[in-house]
Design a protein around this motif. Structure first.
Motif, short mmCIF file in Angstrom:
data_model
loop_
_atom_site.label_atom_id
_atom_site.label_comp_id
_atom_site.label_asym_id
_atom_site.label_seq_id
_atom_site.Cartn_x
_atom_site.Cartn_y
_atom_site.Cartn_z
N VAL A 1 0.85 -1.20 0.00
CA VAL A 1 0.00 0.00 0.00
C VAL A 1 0.88 1.25 0.00
O VAL A 1 0.68 2.17 -0.80
CB VAL A 1 -0.96 0.00 1.22
CG1 VAL A 1 -1.61 1.37 1.40
CG2 VAL A 1 -2.03 -1.08 1.06
N VAL A 2 1.88 1.27 0.87
CA VAL A 2 2.79 2.43 0.94
C VAL A 2 3.49 2.62 -0.41
O VAL A 2 3.55 3.73 -0.95
CB VAL A 2 3.81 2.24 2.10
CG1 VAL A 2 4.97 3.20 1.97
CG2 VAL A 2 3.10 2.42 3.45
N ASP A 3 3.97 1.53 -1.00
CA ASP A 3 4.69 1.63 -2.28
C ASP A 3 3.78 2.01 -3.44
O ASP A 3 4.26 2.47 -4.48
CB ASP A 3 5.42 0.30 -2.59
CG ASP A 3 6.72 0.17 -1.79
OD1 ASP A 3 7.22 1.21 -1.32
OD2 ASP A 3 7.21 -0.96 -1.64
N SER A 4 2.48 1.83 -3.27
CA SER A 4 1.55 2.16 -4.36
C SER A 4 1.35 3.68 -4.48
O SER A 4 0.79 4.15 -5.47
CB SER A 4 0.19 1.48 -4.13
OG SER A 4 -0.52 2.16 -3.09
N VAL B 1 7.57 -1.34 8.30
CA VAL B 1 7.35 -1.01 6.90
C VAL B 1 8.54 -0.19 6.39
O VAL B 1 9.04 -0.41 5.28
CB VAL B 1 6.02 -0.23 6.71
CG1 VAL B 1 5.92 0.36 5.31
CG2 VAL B 1 4.82 -1.14 6.99
N ALA B 2 8.99 0.76 7.22
CA ALA B 2 10.09 1.65 6.81
C ALA B 2 11.33 0.86 6.40
O ALA B 2 12.10 1.29 5.53
CB ALA B 2 10.42 2.62 7.94
N LYS B 3 11.50 -0.30 7.00
CA LYS B 3 12.68 -1.13 6.66
C LYS B 3 12.54 -1.79 5.29
O LYS B 3 13.50 -2.32 4.75
CB LYS B 3 12.85 -2.23 7.72
CG LYS B 3 13.37 -1.70 9.05
CD LYS B 3 13.58 -2.86 10.01
CE LYS B 3 14.03 -2.39 11.37
NZ LYS B 3 15.34 -1.76 11.41
N LYS B 4 11.31 -1.79 4.75
CA LYS B 4 11.10 -2.51 3.47
C LYS B 4 10.71 -1.59 2.32
O LYS B 4 10.27 -2.07 1.28
CB LYS B 4 9.99 -3.55 3.67
CG LYS B 4 10.37 -4.64 4.62
CD LYS B 4 9.36 -5.75 4.57
CE LYS B 4 9.90 -6.98 5.27
NZ LYS B 4 8.96 -8.07 5.25
N ILE C 1 8.88 7.39 6.14
CA ILE C 1 7.64 7.06 6.85
C ILE C 1 7.51 7.92 8.10
O ILE C 1 8.41 7.96 8.95
CB ILE C 1 7.63 5.56 7.25
CG1 ILE C 1 7.79 4.65 6.03
CG2 ILE C 1 6.36 5.21 8.02
CD1 ILE C 1 6.64 4.63 5.07
N LEU C 2 6.39 8.60 8.20
CA LEU C 2 6.05 9.34 9.43
C LEU C 2 4.98 8.53 10.15
O LEU C 2 4.13 7.93 9.50
CB LEU C 2 5.51 10.73 9.07
CG LEU C 2 6.40 11.59 8.17
CD1 LEU C 2 5.66 12.85 7.74
CD2 LEU C 2 7.69 11.95 8.91
N THR C 3 5.02 8.55 11.48
CA THR C 3 4.05 7.69 12.15
C THR C 3 3.43 8.33 13.39
O THR C 3 3.49 9.55 13.58
CB THR C 3 4.67 6.30 12.44
OG1 THR C 3 3.64 5.45 12.96
CG2 THR C 3 5.82 6.35 13.42
N TRP C 4 2.85 7.51 14.23
CA TRP C 4 2.07 7.90 15.41
C TRP C 4 2.45 6.95 16.52
O TRP C 4 2.95 5.86 16.24
CB TRP C 4 0.57 7.77 15.05
CG TRP C 4 -0.41 8.24 16.09
CD1 TRP C 4 -1.17 7.45 16.89
CD2 TRP C 4 -0.75 9.58 16.39
NE1 TRP C 4 -1.98 8.23 17.68
CE2 TRP C 4 -1.74 9.54 17.39
CE3 TRP C 4 -0.32 10.85 15.91
CZ2 TRP C 4 -2.31 10.69 17.94
CZ3 TRP C 4 -0.90 11.98 16.45
CH2 TRP C 4 -1.87 11.90 17.44
N ALA D 1 6.72 -14.07 13.82
CA ALA D 1 6.19 -12.90 14.55
C ALA D 1 5.22 -12.07 13.72
O ALA D 1 5.25 -12.09 12.48
CB ALA D 1 7.36 -12.02 14.99
N HIS D 2 4.38 -11.32 14.43
CA HIS D 2 3.44 -10.41 13.77
C HIS D 2 4.09 -9.03 13.68
O HIS D 2 4.78 -8.60 14.61
CB HIS D 2 2.14 -10.32 14.61
CG HIS D 2 1.03 -9.69 13.86
ND1 HIS D 2 0.86 -8.32 13.80
CD2 HIS D 2 0.03 -10.21 13.11
CE1 HIS D 2 -0.20 -8.05 13.05
NE2 HIS D 2 -0.72 -9.17 12.62
N PRO D 3 3.87 -8.30 12.56
CA PRO D 3 4.56 -7.00 12.41
C PRO D 3 4.06 -5.89 13.33
O PRO D 3 4.54 -4.76 13.23
CB PRO D 3 4.33 -6.65 10.93
CG PRO D 3 3.32 -7.58 10.42
CD PRO D 3 3.16 -8.72 11.36
#
Ligand code: 13P
Ligand code: SF4
Length: 359
Positions: free
Chosen positions: A193-196, A214-217, A222-225, A254-256
């Protein structure tokens, strides 16, 4: 079972009527465990016999039997998340899956009534995608710490602070938040989704750890909360390394929503269904699922050769959903999930963009 009230004026002034008024309420069935009922439910007990002691089955079986009968009578379908308890997951659910699968399947069901066995944002997502259908959740207080971490006003403030930066919102949020969003994502499609998006910078909210993972991939900024899942934030890399030290052959899945340091010592990371698929195809001798505890029980029977190590972190919100509450949902048509029409169209667009994204 007897209808004590009948649906009236179907189609007329529908929004003013409760689901109970539209469909009627039913009398509570007899919940006695009889020999006949034992016979009728024996095939279901086979599915959960490793988790539910025989002595407890007489308590579960009458509910399961009544729910399955009522489901047919009402023309309802039960959607259950992978974290639901085994008796729900294996004995009454029609469709099971992760958040993305449930959202996709919600667009394909024919049934007029959807009973969502999961947390509130999942039921709200089903309602957004099925505005004409009746969506029920057996306990409306089944929330989510991520969903509670952010409001629509917070997102409006972020957009003022970062004008023009697209907003990707995790589905674990309220419709109010989704309405302020360009596109939703789940743990299984967040990177895609981010890459789209065309922008070099993306707001990925509200899960800080998911955003960091996500930022690692991605090459995007990426800005976050500062939202966290109260179940996954408890896992630490140190405790996982202790398991590895005790048994180097153990695979960690593991779950992300876990901290990046946890993913760094894991063999695989993915959505709940991604984790299940990994175990089913890879068949590790011993595996530790770094996620909500019920999931291991739900797949154990299908992979008898896999030994699960269970650090038991339960999601208190998911665990609010129980067989007696599902039965009440179907009897009394409660709790109906409605979305404020003032935000529904915008929130739906964000979910539909995600569901329709080609991966
Ligand atoms: P999944 O989309 O991976 O099923 O995750 C939902 C969730 O709430 C995990 O905590
Ligand atoms: Fe929310 Fe975490 Fe529970 Fe999933 S496990 S519903 S993210 S609190």
């Amino acid at each position: 079972m007897q209808h004590v009230t009948q649906p009236g004026n179907a189609g007329k002034a529908l929004s003013l009527q409760t689901a109970a008024e539209r469909f009627g309420v039913l009398e509570r069935p007899d919940l006695t465990y009889t020999t006949a009922l034992a016979k009728e439910t024996a095939h279901l007990y086979e599915r959960v016999k490793d988790f539910i002691p025989a002595i407890e089955w007489p308590v579960f079986a009458p509910y399961i039997h009544a729910i399955n009968r009522l489901k047919k009578e009402r023309g309802a379908v039960i959607l259950a998340h992978n974290y639901q308890t085994p008796e729900i997951f294996h004995c009454v659910a029609d469709i099971t899956g992760d958040s993305l699968q449930l959202a996709r399947d919600a667009t394909r069901v024919d049934a007029e009534i959807i009973v969502q066995c999961g947390v509130h944002f999942m039921a709200e997502t089903s309602k957004l995608l099925n505005p004409q259908k009746t969506v029920l959740i057996p306990d409306g207080l089944a929330g989510c710490s991520l969903s509670e971490s952010i409001t629509g006003a917070d997102v409006r403030a972020l957009k003022e602070r970062y004008p023009g930066v697209p907003v990707v919102t995790y589905v674990n949020t309220s419709a109010d938040v989704k309405a302020e969003t360009d596109i939703c994502c789940t743990s299984s499609n967040a990177v895609a989704v981010v890459d789209s998006l065309e922008s070099d910078t993306v707001l990925c909210i509200p899960d800080e750890y998911l955003a960091m993972n996500v930022a690692k991939k991605t090459n995007k900024k990426i800005l976050t909360w500062k939202g966290h899942c109260e179940v996954h934030e408890r896992f630490t890399a140190e405790e996982l390394l202790e398991y590895k030290a005790a048994d180097p052959s153990i695979e960690i899945v593991a779950h992300p929503e876990c901290h990046p340091s946890v993913l760094a010592v894991s063999d695989y990371a993915g959505s709940t269904s991604g984790m299940i698929d990994y175990v089913k195809t890879k068949r590790p001798g011993r595996v530790l699922l770094v996620t909500e505890c019920s999931m291991a029980s739900n797949i154990q029977a299908e992979v008898p050769d896999v030994n699960f190590v269970k650090p038991c972190n339960l999601c208190p919100h998911m665990k609010r959903i129980t067989l007696p509450k599902i039965l009440d949902s179907l009897l009394f048509m409660t709790e109906e999930v409605l979305v404020d029409p003032a935000i529904a169209d915008r929130a739906r667009l964000a979910v539909e963009r995600m569901v329709n994204l080609k991966q």
